[in-house]
Design a protein around this motif. Structure first.
Motif, mmCIF file in Angstrom:
data_model
loop_
_atom_site.group_PDB
_atom_site.id
_atom_site.type_symbol
_atom_site.label_atom_id
_atom_site.label_comp_id
_atom_site.label_asym_id
_atom_site.label_seq_id
_atom_site.Cartn_x
_atom_site.Cartn_y
_atom_site.Cartn_z
ATOM 1 N N GLY A 12 0.817 -1.233 0.000
ATOM 2 C CA GLY A 12 0.000 0.000 0.000
ATOM 3 C C GLY A 12 0.839 1.266 0.000
ATOM 4 N N GLY A 13 0.402 2.215 0.856
ATOM 5 C CA GLY A 13 0.989 3.565 0.869
ATOM 6 C C GLY A 13 2.502 3.589 1.021
ATOM 7 N N LYS A 18 -7.299 16.001 4.560
ATOM 8 C CA LYS A 18 -6.066 15.625 3.845
ATOM 9 C C LYS A 18 -5.949 16.384 2.525
ATOM 10 C CE LYS A 18 -5.126 11.210 6.014
ATOM 11 N NZ LYS A 18 -4.867 9.768 5.908
ATOM 12 N N ASN A 30 -1.790 2.203 -5.055
ATOM 13 C CA ASN A 30 -1.903 1.750 -3.663
ATOM 14 C C ASN A 30 -1.970 0.236 -3.571
ATOM 15 O OD1 ASN A 30 -2.030 4.355 -2.784
ATOM 16 N ND2 ASN A 30 -4.248 4.372 -2.421
ATOM 17 N N ARG A 53 -11.242 9.746 -1.932
ATOM 18 C CA ARG A 53 -9.824 9.359 -1.858
ATOM 19 C C ARG A 53 -9.125 9.607 -3.192
ATOM 20 N NH1 ARG A 53 -7.810 6.042 2.259
ATOM 21 N NH2 ARG A 53 -6.707 4.648 0.843
ATOM 22 N N ARG A 110 -14.147 6.011 -1.699
ATOM 23 C CA ARG A 110 -13.009 5.947 -2.634
ATOM 24 C C ARG A 110 -13.028 7.116 -3.616
ATOM 25 N NH1 ARG A 110 -14.039 -0.471 -3.318
ATOM 26 N NH2 ARG A 110 -13.059 -1.067 -1.324
ATOM 27 N N ASP A 139 -17.581 1.013 -2.122
ATOM 28 C CA ASP A 139 -17.247 1.975 -1.064
ATOM 29 C C ASP A 139 -17.142 3.361 -1.699
ATOM 30 O OD1 ASP A 139 -16.339 3.490 1.029
ATOM 31 O OD2 ASP A 139 -14.388 2.507 1.207
ATOM 32 N N ARG A 170 4.104 2.710 -2.352
ATOM 33 C CA ARG A 170 3.896 3.866 -3.235
ATOM 34 C C ARG A 170 4.871 4.999 -2.900
ATOM 35 N NH1 ARG A 170 -0.959 6.000 -1.006
ATOM 36 N NH2 ARG A 170 0.497 7.172 0.278
ATOM 37 N N ARG A 173 -8.309 13.156 -3.204
ATOM 38 C CA ARG A 173 -7.322 13.412 -2.151
ATOM 39 C C ARG A 173 -5.913 13.008 -2.614
ATOM 40 N NH1 ARG A 173 -4.181 9.907 1.758
ATOM 41 N NH2 ARG A 173 -6.029 8.790 2.457
ATOM 42 N N ARG A 181 -8.622 -5.932 -3.778
ATOM 43 C CA ARG A 181 -9.615 -5.178 -2.985
ATOM 44 C C ARG A 181 -9.149 -3.744 -2.744
ATOM 45 N NH1 ARG A 181 -7.925 -3.790 2.304
ATOM 46 N NH2 ARG A 181 -6.216 -5.078 3.039
ATOM 47 N N ARG A 182 -7.916 -3.427 -3.079
ATOM 48 C CA ARG A 182 -7.370 -2.087 -2.783
ATOM 49 C C ARG A 182 -7.872 -1.071 -3.788
ATOM 50 N NH1 ARG A 182 -3.559 -2.466 1.288
ATOM 51 N NH2 ARG A 182 -3.426 -4.625 1.978
ATOM 52 N N ASP A 183 -7.844 0.204 -3.413
ATOM 53 C CA ASP A 183 -8.586 1.184 -4.214
ATOM 54 C C ASP A 183 -7.942 1.575 -5.551
ATOM 55 O OD1 ASP A 183 -6.614 2.520 -2.738
ATOM 56 O OD2 ASP A 183 -8.018 3.869 -1.707
HETATM 57 P P1 ATP Z 1 -1.780 7.689 3.777
HETATM 58 O O1 ATP Z 1 -1.638 6.818 4.984
HETATM 59 O O2 ATP Z 1 -0.575 8.421 3.357
HETATM 60 O O3 ATP Z 1 -2.986 8.543 3.833
HETATM 61 P P2 ATP Z 1 -2.263 5.201 2.470
HETATM 62 O O4 ATP Z 1 -2.200 4.747 1.043
HETATM 63 O O5 ATP Z 1 -1.397 4.480 3.445
HETATM 64 O O6 ATP Z 1 -2.024 6.748 2.502
HETATM 65 P P3 ATP Z 1 -4.463 4.423 4.107
HETATM 66 O O7 ATP Z 1 -5.807 5.043 4.227
HETATM 67 O O8 ATP Z 1 -3.547 4.396 5.277
HETATM 68 O O9 ATP Z 1 -3.762 5.095 2.858
HETATM 69 O O10 ATP Z 1 -4.696 2.929 3.619
HETATM 70 C C1 ATP Z 1 -3.656 1.959 3.452
HETATM 71 C C2 ATP Z 1 -3.927 1.118 2.212
HETATM 72 O O11 ATP Z 1 -5.159 0.407 2.371
HETATM 73 C C3 ATP Z 1 -4.097 1.917 0.942
HETATM 74 O O12 ATP Z 1 -2.851 2.156 0.316
HETATM 75 C C4 ATP Z 1 -4.986 1.008 0.119
HETATM 76 O O13 ATP Z 1 -4.238 -0.031 -0.462
HETATM 77 C C5 ATP Z 1 -5.899 0.378 1.146
HETATM 78 N N1 ATP Z 1 -7.151 1.142 1.378
HETATM 79 C C6 ATP Z 1 -7.372 2.059 2.340
HETATM 80 N N2 ATP Z 1 -8.639 2.507 2.300
HETATM 81 C C7 ATP Z 1 -9.230 1.863 1.291
HETATM 82 C C8 ATP Z 1 -10.548 1.870 0.755
HETATM 83 N N3 ATP Z 1 -11.496 2.674 1.250
HETATM 84 N N4 ATP Z 1 -10.805 1.049 -0.286
HETATM 85 C C9 ATP Z 1 -9.843 0.225 -0.771
HETATM 86 N N5 ATP Z 1 -8.603 0.181 -0.324
HETATM 87 C C10 ATP Z 1 -8.286 0.977 0.708
#
Ligand code: ATP
Ligand code: MG
Length: 457
Positions: free
Chosen positions: A33-34, A208, A123, A167, A164, A161, A37, A170, A117-119
């Protein structure tokens, strides 16, 4: 291409150890994830999330020190050298029909299913030293191209969801990326469904976005129809012209430019977002065709109060923002006494912020008299700095006497007392050298003598 062993990410030691421990226990484990990235972008990640094939119970058996953070969602926090790391079991999410939590969570042993499942593609990448980068959806290419793209079919992903959609904007604001056309089209189509999402989750993404390097991307939330759901007051402003020598933009454009012109602080950015929000309701046009917005600061403050409550902001953020919105347009004369009174009125804590608000407001206006207006704010600031350096009395709290002192000196308790203290404060604001017990007690006696209020005879 799915796995790329050429790519090396410098994992912190704790993360390497957690991955190694899970692997030697026979499980798969990746940073995900984040953090992946941000590492690929050359940024330092805020936190490192780990995804694993091990079930939460299995994770707890591998590590001695863990906290059950969200077992039902598969998350266990592993404590490593005093820092917590979220370790989450590979999972597939159900819909978020209540707009808050997935209806169901199913654990799986497949990394690919977890990444699905990730957005967004950027990510949805995982990394481990052995496998290198796992990038099933072209996330690396989208990072290189600066694109936010939903994983899979955007309509479906936003239907699962609706948050998203927020997001997407954002991340585009934080990274300066554009949103892929199909992804943006889906947001446009599904924006009204954001209404199902809780105010708290919307607020997090709004803040954010406001604090990002491109807060003007809120314009995309407007264009897509998202603000229509959570901030319809802004939509009204986007359509209001300002035919006035001080302005060149619609109210909405002026608002967005002023947000960009202020420091990235939650209260300041919210203040700029809301400072003129009442203009749509207070506009009048005179016989020369010039627009006026009498009482707009008051109206904006009332609306800000309501909006920040609705979005479930904490009391302190709400109160500070409302006070700044209310005061943003007040004239401050360039004399020490006027500056002391203005600072006392809004509160010494907020006065420096008020000057920042005024500067940002000015930066988003027309060039008409800009230099004079900027000079006026600078003059007020330097007067304020002198007032601080001299530690002048500004509020009742700094006054050399208080109500009990006056009562001991013969004044009667009651509303008259407050009036006398107010009058003393004003005298001291005019001339700080008057802030002595002797002067103030004598003045209080005089004022009591002059007063026809029998309570203070
Ligand atoms: P940051 O923490 O800098 O805001 P991040 O990418 O880490 O960015 P988070 O909200 O911490 O964002 O979420 C971690 C990971 O979980 C994301 O990178 C994404 O893969 C997944 N994720 C988070 N929220 C969702 C969502 N609503 N739908 C799908 N995947 C999500
Ligand atoms: Mg994160």
């Amino acid at each position: 291409m799915t796995k790329d062993r050429q790519i090396q990410i410098d994992l912190p030691r704790d993360v390497r150890e957690i991955l190694a421990a899970l692997r030697s226990a026979g499980y798969e484990a990746f940073a995900v994830g984040g953090c992946v990235r941000d590492s690929l972008l050359g940024r330092i990640p805020d936190d490192w999330d780990i995804t694993t094939s091990a079930s939460p119970q299995e994770v707890k058996q591998v590590f001695r020190r863990t906290v059950d953070t969200g077992l039902q969602h598969g998350t266990v926090t592993v404590l490593q050298s005093g820092t917590g790391y979220e370790v989450t079991t590979y999972r597939v999410d159900g819909n978020y029909s209540d707009g808050r939590h997935p209806d169901s969570v199913t654990f799986t042993r497949s990394l690919a299913e977890d990444l699905c499942r990730r957005d967004f593609t950027i990510n949805a990448m995982a990394y481990a030293p052995q496998e290198g980068l796992v990038d099933l959806f072209g996330g690396r290419q989208d990072l290189a191209d600066g694109v936010i793209r939903a994983v899979g079919e955007p309509e479906r992903r936003f239907s699962e969801d609706a948050l998203r959609m927020m997001r997407a904007v954002r991340f585009s604001a934080q990274l300066g990326f554009s949103i892929a056309p199909e992804t943006f089209a889906a947001i446009r189509e599904l924006a009204p469904t954001l209404a199902r999402v809780s105010a708290e989750r919307i607020r997090v993404e709004l803040v954010k976005t406001l604090l990002s390097t491109h807060p003007e991307r809120i314009r995309e939330m407007y264009e897509a129809g998202l603000t229509a759901v959570f901030l319809p007051e802004l939509d009204a402003c986007m359509r209001v012209p300002q035919n006035h020598p001080h302005h060149v933009y619609t109210v909405g454009e002026h608002i967005l430019r002023s947000v960009c012109a202020v420091r990235a602080d939650t209260v300041l950015r919210l203040t700029m977002l809301l400072h003129d929000i009442g203009k749509a309701q207070t506009r009048t046009t005179d016989e020369n065709g010039t627009d006026h917005f009498y009482g707009h600061a008051e109206r904006s403050a009332e609306m800000a109060q309501e909006i920040l409550r609705r979005l479930r902001f904490d009391n302190e953020t709400r109160e500070k923002t409302v006070r700044l919105v209310q005061a943003h347009d007040r004239m401050i004369a360039q004399t020490p006494a006027a500056v002391r009174k203005a600072a006392a009125k809004i509160g010494p804590d907020l006065f420096p912020l008020l000057l920042e608000v005024k500067e940002a407001d000015l930066a988003a206006q027309s060039d008409h008299c800009r230099e004079e207006k900027a000079e006026a704010i600078r003059a007020v600031r330097s007067l304020y700095e002198q007032i601080l350096a001299d530690a002048d009395c500004l509020t009742l709290k700094d006054l050399a006497v208080n109500g009990s002192d006056l009562i001991r000196d013969g004044a009667r308790p009651g509303p008259g007392l407050g009036k006398i203290l107010g009058a003393l404060l004003e005298e001291v604001q005019e001339e700080p050298s008057r802030n002595t017990r002797a002067y103030l007690l004598a003045r209080a006696r005089e004022l009591r003598g002059m007063s026809r209020d029998p309570g203070n005879a």
